[in-house]
Design an enzyme around this catalytic site. Structure first.
Site, short mmCIF file in Angstrom:
data_model
loop_
_atom_site.label_atom_id
_atom_site.label_comp_id
_atom_site.label_asym_id
_atom_site.label_seq_id
_atom_site.Cartn_x
_atom_site.Cartn_y
_atom_site.Cartn_z
N GLU A 1 -10.18 -1.64 2.91
CA GLU A 1 -9.64 -0.52 3.68
C GLU A 1 -10.39 -0.52 5.00
O GLU A 1 -11.57 -0.17 5.05
CB GLU A 1 -9.82 0.77 2.88
N CYS B 1 -10.73 7.20 9.57
CA CYS B 1 -9.78 6.11 9.85
C CYS B 1 -8.35 6.63 9.97
O CYS B 1 -7.48 5.91 10.44
CB CYS B 1 -9.89 5.01 8.81
#
Ligand code: ADP
Length: 501
Positions: free
Chosen positions: A274, A308
């Protein structure tokens, strides 16, 4: 020998006695938890941890040697042989017990987190609940890991496919969500029957070690979960190159993700990654303007922009652009900045002074290329980690902020004319994690969300995460999905059996 590696910025005041702030001081551990043993470093080297707001020393953790990390992996491999034989329901009970302890210690875990990460205490509480939710979710999923029986294509045979735990899973986690990124990975891995080695970010080891204390108390067998601390590059290299590690799950920068993928090549392991995001936030002229502005402020400034999912390019259709910019700047200018421990704070410190410098350089670059600075744009006197919430209007693709993830409280706003341009601008990034779309036109919402090359698209909402959703990105934002029932996939191998009867 006793020396120390410094993480974060130089201390400016007397150390904080973090243990004395906890109802259960035993949650603060200054040792690593390696294969079921609380461990110091062979060499005596330690890594210091600072409060990011003011740069005050909180404590230190051992810098384990390469041999210690290897031993820990051996311990994890031997624990795996037993753990994989536990019945799914038994693993579920163990995960539920861990979750219950995490929930019961929410306040202490939040106090540890706000001190080492800097985020406001309420956000920390939210993260602890989020962290526990992954353990609960994957406890339930443990019982539902399924294979498939097929009608055989071969005469006289029966064929079937089952899922098996992959082996030792190593999880390298970031500092922006110091607890939830651990449970999102470890919960899935443990449910699948893998043993787990966690390497937390050096900025936030105490949150990870406190989770290990609670895992140990909950009765998780020794070696099934380890938390190793020390030199990130060394530990990452050992993990990536070890044939014992069958899954490497990483959350962090795309740069380190690429490096780990390269290092893992020689041992062909499963990679779950990720990585960075660069979320576009598209607002069409037919959107509910007030809601879009409020949500854009949330999507940009939550976790002080160190997220993010943060809205990195806020793109607004021309007819409403000026009105949007005015309202957005007003709301952003009212955000309360301060130490995470102060009530009502919405903007905490960045993780360190370097992060502030990176934000300031993006601001300088954008202004130099024609962006209008409407709010902020400076450090804050409270400490070296603080940066004022900042709003830049009239941003475009020539600017660094249009391409590089900001990871701080700087909002970049720009405009577009029509759907085609909106899609082109939104997709003009190597990242493909999350995107936001604001429109009251259902057909447009479907058209735009289909055209966006992002793993997650939020339509008219800034809140969309949770244990039941497949979190992850396309393109350079990563591999695999975390959470949801798909989150188990990265930790299991398929086995096909053909049985002549
Ligand atoms: P950030 O720049 O946001 O800190 P990183 O990708 O550097 O993002 O950090 C995410 C995680 O990766 C942290 O646990 C960090 O310690 C770890 N890390 C950093 N460098 C390396 C490396 N060379 N090998 C393995 N892990 C690393």
């Amino acid at each position: 020998m006793m020396s120390s590696l410094t993480c974060g910025q130089a201390p400016s005041e007397e150390p904080i006695d973090l243990g004395s702030l906890l109802a259960d001081p035993d949650l603060l551990r200054l040792q690593a938890y390696a294969a079921g043993r609380w461990t110091d470093s062979d060499s005596g080297v330690r890594v210091e941890v600072f409060d990011p707001g003011r740069g005050i020393l909180l404590g230190s953790v051992p810098s384990l040697s390469e041999a210690q990390v290897r031993d820990c992996l051996e311990g994890a491999e031997s624990a795996f042989q037993d753990w994989r034989e536990w019945l799914p329901g038994e693993r579920a009970v163990a995960l539920q017990a861990w979750a219950a302890l995490v929930e019961a210690h929410e306040q202490d875990l939040s106090v540890i987190m706000t001190h080492e990460q800097g985020k406001p205490l309420d956000e920390c509480r939210g993260e602890i609940a989020y962290a526990a939710s992954f353990l609960r979710w994957f406890a339930e999923e443990a019982r539902r890991i399924r294979g498939e029986g097929t009608l055989s294509h071969l005469a006289g045979c029966q064929t079937f496919v089952s899922r098996e735990p992959a082996g030792v899973a190593a999880c390298i986690t970031p500092w922006n969500f110091p607890s939830a990124m651990i449970t999102r990975k470890a919960g899935a891995a443990l449910a699948a029957g893998c043993s787990v080695l966690v390497k937390p970010a050096p900025e936030t080891p105490f949150s990870a070690l406190a989770l290990a204390v609670l895992a140990e108390r909950s009765g998780l067998p020794p070696g099934v979960l380890s938390v190793v601390t020390g030199d990130a590059a060394m530990i990452g290299g050992v993990i990536a190159r070890s044939p014992l590690v069958r899954v490497l799950s990483f959350t962090g920068s795309t740069r380190v993700g690429r490096l780990l993928a390269e290092q893992s090549a020689s041992t062909i392991k499963k990679l779950s990654m990720e990585l960075g995001g660069h979320a576009p936030f598209l607002v069409f002229a037919d959107a509910d303007l007030d809601k879009a502005v409020r949500d854009a402020v949330t999507a940009k400034f939550q976790t002080t922009g160190q997220d993010c999912l943060a809205a990195n390019r806020i793109l607004v259709q021309e007819p409403i652009y000026d009105a949007f910019v005015d309202r957005f700047a007003t709301l952003a200018g009212r955000l309360k900045l301060g130490l995470g421990t102060e009530p009502g704070v919405e903007i905490g410190p960045l993780i360190n002074a370097r992060a502030v410098a990176r934000c300031l350089s993006q601001v300088e670059d954008a202004v130099g290329k024609g962006a209008r600075l409407l709010v902020g744009g400076e450090r804050h006197r409270l400490g070296p980690g603080f940066m004022l919430p900042t709003v830049l209007a009239d941003c475009d693709s020539r600017m660094a902020i249009w391409r590089d993830e900001t990871f701080g409280p700087v909002a970049a706003l720009g405009s577009f004319s029509d759907e085609a341009q909106a899609i082109g601008l939104a997709n003009d990034t190597e990242a493909g994690l999350a995107a936001y779309v604001y429109t009251e036109n259902g057909g447009r919402a479907l058209r735009i969300s289909k055209a966006l090359r992002f793993g997650m698209v939020a339509i008219n909402t800034a809140k969309f995460t949770g244990a039941p959703i497949p979190f992850g990105g396309m393109k350079q934002s990563g591999l695999g999905r975390e959470g949801s029932s798909y989150g188990i996939d990265d930790y299991t191998e398929l086995k096909y059996r053909c049985f002549a009867t």
